[in-house]
Design a protein around this motif. Structure first.
Motif, PDB file in Angstrom:
ATOM      1  N   THR A   1      -6.629   5.792   4.096  1.00 17.46           N
ATOM      2  CA  THR A   1      -7.415   4.753   4.750  1.00 17.46           C
ATOM      3  C   THR A   1      -7.548   5.023   6.250  1.00 17.46           C
ATOM      4  O   THR A   1      -8.621   4.831   6.838  1.00 17.46           O
ATOM      5  N   ALA A   2      -6.455   5.502   6.866  1.00 17.63           N
ATOM      6  CA  ALA A   2      -6.490   5.806   8.302  1.00 17.63           C
ATOM      7  C   ALA A   2      -7.479   6.935   8.595  1.00 17.63           C
ATOM      8  O   ALA A   2      -8.230   6.879   9.573  1.00 17.63           O
ATOM      9  N   VAL A   3      -7.506   7.978   7.742  1.00 15.04           N
ATOM     10  CA  VAL A   3      -8.423   9.105   7.945  1.00 15.04           C
ATOM     11  C   VAL A   3      -9.865   8.659   7.740  1.00 15.04           C
ATOM     12  O   VAL A   3     -10.764   9.019   8.518  1.00 15.04           O
TER      13      VAL A   3
ATOM     14  N   LEU B   1       0.016  15.044  -3.191  1.00 13.62           N
ATOM     15  CA  LEU B   1       0.199  14.840  -1.761  1.00 13.62           C
ATOM     16  C   LEU B   1       1.243  13.760  -1.493  1.00 13.62           C
ATOM     17  O   LEU B   1       2.075  13.886  -0.599  1.00 13.62           O
ATOM     18  N   ALA B   2       1.205  12.713  -2.285  1.00 15.81           N
ATOM     19  CA  ALA B   2       2.173  11.628  -2.112  1.00 15.81           C
ATOM     20  C   ALA B   2       3.592  12.123  -2.368  1.00 15.81           C
ATOM     21  O   ALA B   2       4.532  11.780  -1.652  1.00 15.81           O
ATOM     22  N   ARG B   3       3.767  12.959  -3.411  1.00 13.12           N
ATOM     23  CA  ARG B   3       5.094  13.509  -3.682  1.00 13.12           C
ATOM     24  C   ARG B   3       5.551  14.416  -2.544  1.00 13.12           C
ATOM     25  O   ARG B   3       6.708  14.390  -2.134  1.00 13.12           O
ATOM     26  N   SER B   4       4.609  15.232  -2.025  1.00 14.18           N
ATOM     27  CA  SER B   4       4.957  16.145  -0.939  1.00 14.18           C
ATOM     28  C   SER B   4       5.350  15.401   0.329  1.00 14.18           C
ATOM     29  O   SER B   4       6.100  15.917   1.153  1.00 14.18           O
ATOM     30  N   ALA B   5       4.815  14.200   0.487  1.00 12.70           N
ATOM     31  CA  ALA B   5       5.095  13.432   1.707  1.00 12.70           C
ATOM     32  C   ALA B   5       6.579  13.150   1.870  1.00 12.70           C
ATOM     33  O   ALA B   5       7.081  13.038   2.979  1.00 12.70           O
ATOM     34  N   PHE B   6       7.287  13.059   0.739  1.00 15.45           N
ATOM     35  CA  PHE B   6       8.711  12.752   0.832  1.00 15.45           C
ATOM     36  C   PHE B   6       9.509  13.916   1.410  1.00 15.45           C
ATOM     37  O   PHE B   6      10.634  13.741   1.856  1.00 15.45           O
TER      38      PHE B   6
ATOM     39  N   MET C   1       0.856  -1.196   0.000  1.00 12.66           N
ATOM     40  CA  MET C   1       0.000   0.000   0.000  1.00 12.66           C
ATOM     41  C   MET C   1       0.893   1.248   0.000  1.00 12.66           C
ATOM     42  O   MET C   1       1.863   1.327   0.746  1.00 12.66           O
ATOM     43  N   SER C   2       0.553   2.234  -0.862  1.00 14.13           N
ATOM     44  CA  SER C   2       1.356   3.444  -0.959  1.00 14.13           C
ATOM     45  C   SER C   2       1.214   4.282   0.309  1.00 14.13           C
ATOM     46  O   SER C   2       0.298   4.095   1.111  1.00 14.13           O
ATOM     47  N   THR C   3       2.154   5.244   0.455  1.00  5.70           N
ATOM     48  CA  THR C   3       2.101   6.146   1.610  1.00  5.70           C
ATOM     49  C   THR C   3       0.769   6.870   1.670  1.00  5.70           C
ATOM     50  O   THR C   3       0.124   6.944   2.720  1.00  5.70           O
ATOM     51  N   PHE C   4       0.351   7.411   0.528  1.00  3.47           N
ATOM     52  CA  PHE C   4      -0.905   8.159   0.523  1.00  3.47           C
ATOM     53  C   PHE C   4      -2.082   7.259   0.854  1.00  3.47           C
ATOM     54  O   PHE C   4      -2.954   7.627   1.663  1.00  3.47           O
ATOM     55  N   GLU C   5      -2.155   6.079   0.250  1.00  6.24           N
ATOM     56  CA  GLU C   5      -3.289   5.181   0.495  1.00  6.24           C
ATOM     57  C   GLU C   5      -3.346   4.774   1.957  1.00  6.24           C
ATOM     58  O   GLU C   5      -4.431   4.635   2.527  1.00  6.24           O
ATOM     59  N   HIS C   6      -2.202   4.577   2.568  1.00  4.56           N
ATOM     60  CA  HIS C   6      -2.165   4.208   3.983  1.00  4.56           C
ATOM     61  C   HIS C   6      -2.784   5.324   4.829  1.00  4.56           C
ATOM     62  O   HIS C   6      -3.616   5.078   5.712  1.00  4.56           O
TER      63      HIS C   6
ATOM     64  N   VAL D   1     -13.157  10.194   1.376  1.00  8.11           N
ATOM     65  CA  VAL D   1     -12.543  11.477   1.707  1.00  8.11           C
ATOM     66  C   VAL D   1     -11.783  11.965   0.478  1.00  8.11           C
ATOM     67  O   VAL D   1     -10.940  11.249  -0.068  1.00  8.11           O
ATOM     68  N   ALA D   2     -12.100  13.195   0.044  1.00  7.82           N
ATOM     69  CA  ALA D   2     -11.384  13.818  -1.063  1.00  7.82           C
ATOM     70  C   ALA D   2     -10.334  14.762  -0.501  1.00  7.82           C
ATOM     71  O   ALA D   2     -10.599  15.504   0.459  1.00  7.82           O
ATOM     72  N   PHE D   3      -9.141  14.749  -1.095  1.00  6.63           N
ATOM     73  CA  PHE D   3      -8.018  15.544  -0.597  1.00  6.63           C
ATOM     74  C   PHE D   3      -7.641  16.642  -1.590  1.00  6.63           C
ATOM     75  O   PHE D   3      -7.746  16.469  -2.799  1.00  6.63           O
TER      76      PHE D   3
END
Length: 211
Positions: A9-11, A29-34, A1-6, A20-22
């Motif tokens: 799913t938690a939210v 968002l996934a790129r920014s997470a790094f 599971m990708s960082t974003f999907e994890h 939930v729409a982001f």
């Protein structure tokens, strides 16, 4: 599971939402997470149930600020500086959530306050305020028979026993508990609109890490 999907799913699990729409969108968002930090993340949740009821919020918007992504052996987790929310409740939902006094069959919402509609067709106009996460309604005008009042005959609503919830409402007002919202939400403000209200305050998305 990708960082974003994890994280998504938690939210969703924390809010018990259908989806939930982001914003920023998932890929950004996934790129920014790094970088380990996102200044602002906006979310719109749908299908969020109200605690101990069968009612689903008409709308729930959240803004998370100073969001950091922390990585561990258990996977990515959120550290959120502050989260604010705005939840929309329709007047039909409020008619179900608010314990209406005997003799009142529904309420309507305007920018000025709540109107309690009695089974006898007599409206009771109230102002509305928020006190320690409770709704406080106070009569803003004498309850009168609409038709007689319209043609200029001033007849107040008949007096009822003081022990009557309807009499309490017309004379002194009543206080109602607001429903519990997910994510340890603390309701701090109330905005009245025609047909709905918006309650807002702070929430805790850090507890999503426990899911």
């Amino acid at each position: 599971m990708s960082t974003f999907e994890h994280i998504r799913t938690a939210v969703i699990t924390l809010l018990r939402a259908e989806s939930v729409a982001f914003d920023p969108p998932p890929r950004s968002l996934a790129r920014s997470a790094f970088t380990r930090r996102v200044e602002r993340v906006e979310m719109r949740a749908t299908g969020v149930p109200i605690e101990d009821t069968d009612i689903v919020l008409a709308r729930l918007d959240l803004v998370a600020e100073d969001v950091r992504v922390r990585f561990s052996l258990r996977g990515p987790a959120l550290d959120v500086g502050e989260t604010t929310f705005a939840a929309t409740l329709t007047q039909d939902q409020l008619s179900t959530l608010v314990p209406l006094p005997p003799g009142v069959d529904r309420l309507s919402v305007t920018r000025r306050g709540f109107t309690f509609h009695t089974v006898a067709g007599i409206p009771i106009y109230t102002s509305v305020s928020l006190n320690d996460s409770k709704l406080v309604v106070a009569p803003s005008a004498p309850a009168k028979v609409p038709l007689l009042d319209l043609i200029g005959i001033d007849i107040d609503m008949p007096q009822l026993p003081v022990r009557s919830g309807l009499e309490q409402l017309t004379r002194f007002g009543l206080t109602f508990d607001l429903p519990e919202l997910p994510a340890n939400a603390a309701i701090e403000r109330l905005q009245l609109h025609d047909g709905h209200v918006v309650v807002s305050g702070t929430a805790d998305l850090n507890s999503a890490n426990a899911t």
